[in-house]
Design a protein around this motif. Structure first.
Motif, mmCIF file in Angstrom:
data_model
loop_
_atom_site.group_PDB
_atom_site.id
_atom_site.type_symbol
_atom_site.label_atom_id
_atom_site.label_comp_id
_atom_site.label_asym_id
_atom_site.label_seq_id
_atom_site.Cartn_x
_atom_site.Cartn_y
_atom_site.Cartn_z
ATOM 1 N N THR A 126 42.952 37.708 17.534
ATOM 2 C CA THR A 126 43.604 36.410 17.318
ATOM 3 C C THR A 126 43.372 35.568 18.565
ATOM 4 O O THR A 126 43.552 36.054 19.683
ATOM 5 N N ARG A 127 42.954 34.318 18.366
ATOM 6 C CA ARG A 127 42.637 33.445 19.503
ATOM 7 C C ARG A 127 43.272 32.075 19.280
ATOM 8 O O ARG A 127 43.247 31.542 18.175
ATOM 9 N N VAL A 128 43.811 31.521 20.338
ATOM 10 C CA VAL A 128 44.470 30.215 20.289
ATOM 11 C C VAL A 128 43.689 29.254 21.180
ATOM 12 O O VAL A 128 43.303 29.607 22.308
ATOM 13 N N PHE A 129 43.468 28.043 20.678
ATOM 14 C CA PHE A 129 42.678 27.037 21.384
ATOM 15 C C PHE A 129 43.502 25.761 21.546
ATOM 16 O O PHE A 129 44.322 25.417 20.687
ATOM 17 N N ALA A 130 43.266 25.071 22.638
ATOM 18 C CA ALA A 130 43.852 23.751 22.876
ATOM 19 C C ALA A 130 42.719 22.773 23.159
ATOM 20 O O ALA A 130 41.741 23.124 23.830
ATOM 21 N N ARG A 131 42.863 21.556 22.660
ATOM 22 C CA ARG A 131 41.873 20.517 22.949
ATOM 23 C C ARG A 131 42.338 19.766 24.195
ATOM 24 O O ARG A 131 43.353 19.085 24.184
ATOM 25 N N ARG A 132 41.559 19.907 25.255
ATOM 26 C CA ARG A 132 41.885 19.282 26.528
ATOM 27 C C ARG A 132 40.758 18.334 26.920
ATOM 28 O O ARG A 132 39.615 18.761 27.028
ATOM 29 N N ASP A 133 41.103 17.074 27.102
ATOM 30 C CA ASP A 133 40.111 16.054 27.450
ATOM 31 C C ASP A 133 38.952 16.064 26.457
ATOM 32 O O ASP A 133 37.789 15.910 26.831
ATOM 33 N N GLY A 134 39.273 16.282 25.177
ATOM 34 C CA GLY A 134 38.270 16.222 24.126
ATOM 35 C C GLY A 134 37.481 17.499 23.920
ATOM 36 O O GLY A 134 36.611 17.547 23.052
ATOM 37 N N THR A 135 37.773 18.555 24.681
ATOM 38 C CA THR A 135 37.027 19.807 24.599
ATOM 39 C C THR A 135 37.956 20.942 24.194
ATOM 40 O O THR A 135 39.044 21.084 24.750
ATOM 41 N N TRP A 136 37.528 21.763 23.233
ATOM 42 C CA TRP A 136 38.323 22.911 22.812
ATOM 43 C C TRP A 136 38.130 24.059 23.791
ATOM 44 O O TRP A 136 37.004 24.439 24.104
ATOM 45 N N LEU A 137 39.244 24.626 24.259
ATOM 46 C CA LEU A 137 39.226 25.760 25.173
ATOM 47 C C LEU A 137 40.162 26.844 24.657
ATOM 48 O O LEU A 137 41.252 26.535 24.148
ATOM 49 N N MET A 138 39.757 28.107 24.808
ATOM 50 C CA MET A 138 40.627 29.214 24.427
ATOM 51 C C MET A 138 41.694 29.404 25.488
ATOM 52 O O MET A 138 41.392 29.616 26.661
ATOM 53 N N ILE A 139 42.966 29.345 25.092
ATOM 54 C CA ILE A 139 44.060 29.485 26.038
ATOM 55 C C ILE A 139 44.761 30.831 25.884
ATOM 56 O O ILE A 139 45.512 31.240 26.767
ATOM 57 N N HIS A 140 44.535 31.517 24.764
ATOM 58 C CA HIS A 140 45.151 32.830 24.574
ATOM 59 C C HIS A 140 44.289 33.656 23.628
ATOM 60 O O HIS A 140 43.691 33.126 22.690
#
Length: 284
Positions: free
Chosen positions: A250-264
């Motif tokens: 299971t992976r969680v992503f956040a969009r930061r400054d227009g870019t998706w990054l895995m946060i967990h």
């Protein structure tokens, strides 16, 4: 209509039909090696080169296979001796999206040049018009974001096969918290996850290794996305036999400054209640 304009119209119609059919070879045909595409999803600087252009399509094909349309509604072409441009409106969306916003259309502009006597597409620009917020526009944005997260996974899979450690960690947030298969209880920060990736690649030695998630599911809402599925890892063993293992992810992503990054990230093997030991030999 000039002969060149008829030829370009036929080229674009073949391309749109190939997109609709999920035919990668047809989509890439008649495109320049140095093509630049400004797509609906990021990256904001566009994708550059035929290889990068190719990578954008598998997530779109999977979304489209769920019942979405991609069909030219109008097309205009103007051609000179060596350069040409075209613009088109397309019906692009799921049945629900098109029902909720029946007038909405994908806008596509194409720039072409003649190479060796044949026309090739050197530039594409795709966009939807900005609309007032509402269910249809939100659903369309979420669908585009889902394709971005799928493409991110595709790049991870390719990076594993290429043993590209930088590529594997490029879309991981600096402050990621990862629950890996092995101790410790949690890995904090991208460098800790990078070390896990490095150890995994080193353990494979010189053997080919691959990773994918055949049943990948993604849900996107605004600037958060959750992806889950069964991780399949394959590696060659001495004698040529392919070893395969499965685990849960299971992976969680956040969009930061227009870019998706895995946060967990949370990975696990099932365990055998009789022995209390992890089961790494299960198959899908």
């Amino acid at each position: 209509m000039r002969t060149d304009e008829r030829a370009i119209r036929a080229l674009i119609e073949r391309w749109a039909e190939a997109v609709h059919d999920g035919d990668m070879n047809g989509v890439l045909a008649d495109h320049a090696e140095d093509i630049v595409m400004f797509d609906v999803p990021p990256p904001h600087e566009g994708v550059r080169g035929l290889d990068a252009y190719r990578e954008t399509w598998p997530p779109f094909f999977r979304w489209q296979a769920e019942g979405a349309s991609f069909a030219i509604e109008s097309l205009e072409v103007t051609a000179g001796d060596d350069v040409a441009y075209a613009y088109a409106l397309l019906r692009c969306g799921t049945a629900k999206e098109l029902a909720d916003a029946p007038e909405n259309r994908l806008r596509v502009t194409l720039g072409l040049r003649k190479e060796g006597g044949r026309w090739v597409v050197a530039h594409e620009h795709h966009s939807f018009p900005l609309t007032a917020t509402g269910d249809a526009s939100e659903a369309r944005d979420d669908a585009a974001a889902e394709r971005e997260v799928r493409l991110l996974h595709e790049r991870w899979f390719a990076g594993t096969a290429a043993r590209d450690l930088d590529g594997l960690t490029a879309a991981i947030a600096q402050d990621v918290v990862s629950y890996e298969h092995d101790a410790p209880l949690r890995h904090l920060g991208v460098e800790a996850v990078r070390e896990v990736c490095r150890q995994g690649l080193d353990a494979a030695g010189d053997a080919a290794v691959s990773w994918d998630v055949p049943d990948l599911e993604i849900v996107v809402r605004d600037d958060l996305a959750v992806a889950w599925g069964l991780n399949r890892v394959r590696g060659a063993e001495p004698g040529g036999r392919i070893a395969e293992s499965w685990s849960r992810g299971t992976r969680v992503f956040a969009r930061r400054d227009g870019t998706w990054l895995m946060i967990h990230q949370h990975l696990s093997f099932p365990y055998d209640p009789a022995t209390g030991e992890a089961r790494t030999d299960l198959r899908l």
